[in-house]
Design a protein around this motif. Structure first.
Motif, mmCIF file in Angstrom:
data_model
loop_
_atom_site.group_PDB
_atom_site.id
_atom_site.type_symbol
_atom_site.label_atom_id
_atom_site.label_comp_id
_atom_site.label_asym_id
_atom_site.label_seq_id
_atom_site.Cartn_x
_atom_site.Cartn_y
_atom_site.Cartn_z
ATOM 1 N N ARG A 231 -8.467 1.298 7.755
ATOM 2 C CA ARG A 231 -9.024 0.910 6.451
ATOM 3 C C ARG A 231 -8.995 -0.593 6.227
ATOM 4 O O ARG A 231 -9.888 -1.150 5.618
ATOM 5 C CB ARG A 231 -8.215 1.566 5.325
ATOM 6 C CG ARG A 231 -8.780 2.835 4.795
ATOM 7 C CD ARG A 231 -8.014 3.271 3.576
ATOM 8 N NE ARG A 231 -6.593 3.377 3.872
ATOM 9 C CZ ARG A 231 -5.829 4.408 3.586
ATOM 10 N NH1 ARG A 231 -6.319 5.431 2.956
ATOM 11 N NH2 ARG A 231 -4.564 4.421 3.904
ATOM 12 N N TYR A 232 -7.933 -1.274 6.705
ATOM 13 C CA TYR A 232 -7.728 -2.683 6.371
ATOM 14 C C TYR A 232 -7.974 -3.643 7.532
ATOM 15 O O TYR A 232 -7.950 -4.851 7.335
ATOM 16 C CB TYR A 232 -6.296 -2.889 5.860
ATOM 17 C CG TYR A 232 -6.046 -2.269 4.520
ATOM 18 C CD1 TYR A 232 -6.289 -2.974 3.344
ATOM 19 C CD2 TYR A 232 -5.580 -0.961 4.409
ATOM 20 C CE1 TYR A 232 -6.061 -2.405 2.106
ATOM 21 C CE2 TYR A 232 -5.350 -0.380 3.166
ATOM 22 C CZ TYR A 232 -5.593 -1.108 2.026
ATOM 23 O OH TYR A 232 -5.379 -0.545 0.801
ATOM 24 N N ASP B 260 -1.630 10.237 5.515
ATOM 25 C CA ASP B 260 -1.811 8.875 6.031
ATOM 26 C C ASP B 260 -0.998 8.694 7.303
ATOM 27 O O ASP B 260 0.029 9.335 7.507
ATOM 28 C CB ASP B 260 -1.342 7.827 5.007
ATOM 29 C CG ASP B 260 -2.450 7.346 4.090
ATOM 30 O OD1 ASP B 260 -3.628 7.616 4.383
ATOM 31 O OD2 ASP B 260 -2.129 6.693 3.086
ATOM 32 N N VAL C 278 0.843 -1.187 0.000
ATOM 33 C CA VAL C 278 0.000 0.000 0.000
ATOM 34 C C VAL C 278 0.885 1.246 0.000
ATOM 35 O O VAL C 278 1.767 1.381 0.848
ATOM 36 C CB VAL C 278 -0.918 0.011 1.244
ATOM 37 C CG1 VAL C 278 -1.712 1.297 1.334
ATOM 38 C CG2 VAL C 278 -1.840 -1.194 1.235
ATOM 39 N N ILE D 68 0.836 -4.683 4.045
ATOM 40 C CA ILE D 68 -0.330 -4.779 4.916
ATOM 41 C C ILE D 68 -0.889 -6.200 4.792
ATOM 42 O O ILE D 68 -1.208 -6.649 3.692
ATOM 43 C CB ILE D 68 -1.426 -3.777 4.485
ATOM 44 C CG1 ILE D 68 -0.865 -2.367 4.369
ATOM 45 C CG2 ILE D 68 -2.632 -3.846 5.410
ATOM 46 C CD1 ILE D 68 -0.364 -1.795 5.653
ATOM 47 N N TYR E 93 5.990 2.670 0.630
ATOM 48 C CA TYR E 93 5.027 1.573 0.593
ATOM 49 C C TYR E 93 5.100 0.782 1.891
ATOM 50 O O TYR E 93 6.174 0.604 2.456
ATOM 51 C CB TYR E 93 5.318 0.639 -0.589
ATOM 52 C CG TYR E 93 4.960 1.246 -1.917
ATOM 53 C CD1 TYR E 93 3.741 0.962 -2.524
ATOM 54 C CD2 TYR E 93 5.823 2.114 -2.565
ATOM 55 C CE1 TYR E 93 3.396 1.529 -3.735
ATOM 56 C CE2 TYR E 93 5.489 2.686 -3.773
ATOM 57 C CZ TYR E 93 4.281 2.385 -4.363
ATOM 58 O OH TYR E 93 3.941 2.949 -5.556
ATOM 59 N N VAL F 131 1.783 4.957 0.793
ATOM 60 C CA VAL F 131 1.413 5.942 1.808
ATOM 61 C C VAL F 131 1.059 7.240 1.096
ATOM 62 O O VAL F 131 1.859 7.781 0.337
ATOM 63 C CB VAL F 131 2.571 6.170 2.798
ATOM 64 C CG1 VAL F 131 2.203 7.248 3.810
ATOM 65 C CG2 VAL F 131 2.947 4.868 3.502
ATOM 66 N N SER G 281 -4.523 5.346 10.346
ATOM 67 C CA SER G 281 -5.538 5.503 9.293
ATOM 68 C C SER G 281 -5.501 4.332 8.309
ATOM 69 O O SER G 281 -6.548 3.874 7.842
ATOM 70 C CB SER G 281 -5.351 6.834 8.548
ATOM 71 O OG SER G 281 -4.151 6.859 7.805
ATOM 72 N N ILE G 282 -4.309 3.840 8.015
ATOM 73 C CA ILE G 282 -4.207 2.675 7.124
ATOM 74 C C ILE G 282 -4.744 1.435 7.826
ATOM 75 O O ILE G 282 -5.482 0.643 7.240
ATOM 76 C CB ILE G 282 -2.750 2.478 6.648
ATOM 77 C CG1 ILE G 282 -2.354 3.641 5.727
ATOM 78 C CG2 ILE G 282 -2.580 1.138 5.936
ATOM 79 C CD1 ILE G 282 -0.895 3.681 5.348
#
Length: 102
Positions: free
Chosen positions: A64-65, A56, A50, A98, A95, A52, A60-61
């Motif tokens: 989302r996941y 971000d 993912v 995740i 990157y 960035v 926050s990441i």
């Protein structure tokens, strides 16, 4: 004799340059991969690369996941461990790997 020595120097430089170019190409390919598959015996998941984005954060990441059955803080810790980071500060354009659980 001088011509032979200079030819060897040029050959060494070309070999080093070639090695650096191949390494840079591999890093580019790895960083731009979208999914790297990993099967765990306890849980099945894949790693998604993912990028960035502006503003971000790991939080926050992770939000989302994060799987529904996991706390965001626990998921953040997993992301930080996988990527070798120890704070919420991350750099735009980098990157992160995740884990996406199936």
């Amino acid at each position: 004799m001088k011509g032979l020595q200079s030819r060897r120097v040029v050959q060494k430089r070309m070999l080093i340059l070639g090695t650096l170019l191949v390494g840079a190409a591999l890093l580019f390919i790895i960083n731009n991969s979208t999914i790297i598959v990993h099967a765990d015996t306890e849980q099945n998941y894949v790693y998604e690369s993912v990028e960035v984005m502006h503003n971000d954060s790991v939080w926050s990441i992770a939000k989302r996941y994060c799987p529904n059955d996991m706390e965001i803080k626990e998921y953040m810790n997993i992301i930080e461990e996988i990527n070798g980071i120890n704070s919420d500060y991350i750099v735009e354009g980098n990157y992160l790997l995740i884990p996406v659980y199936e």
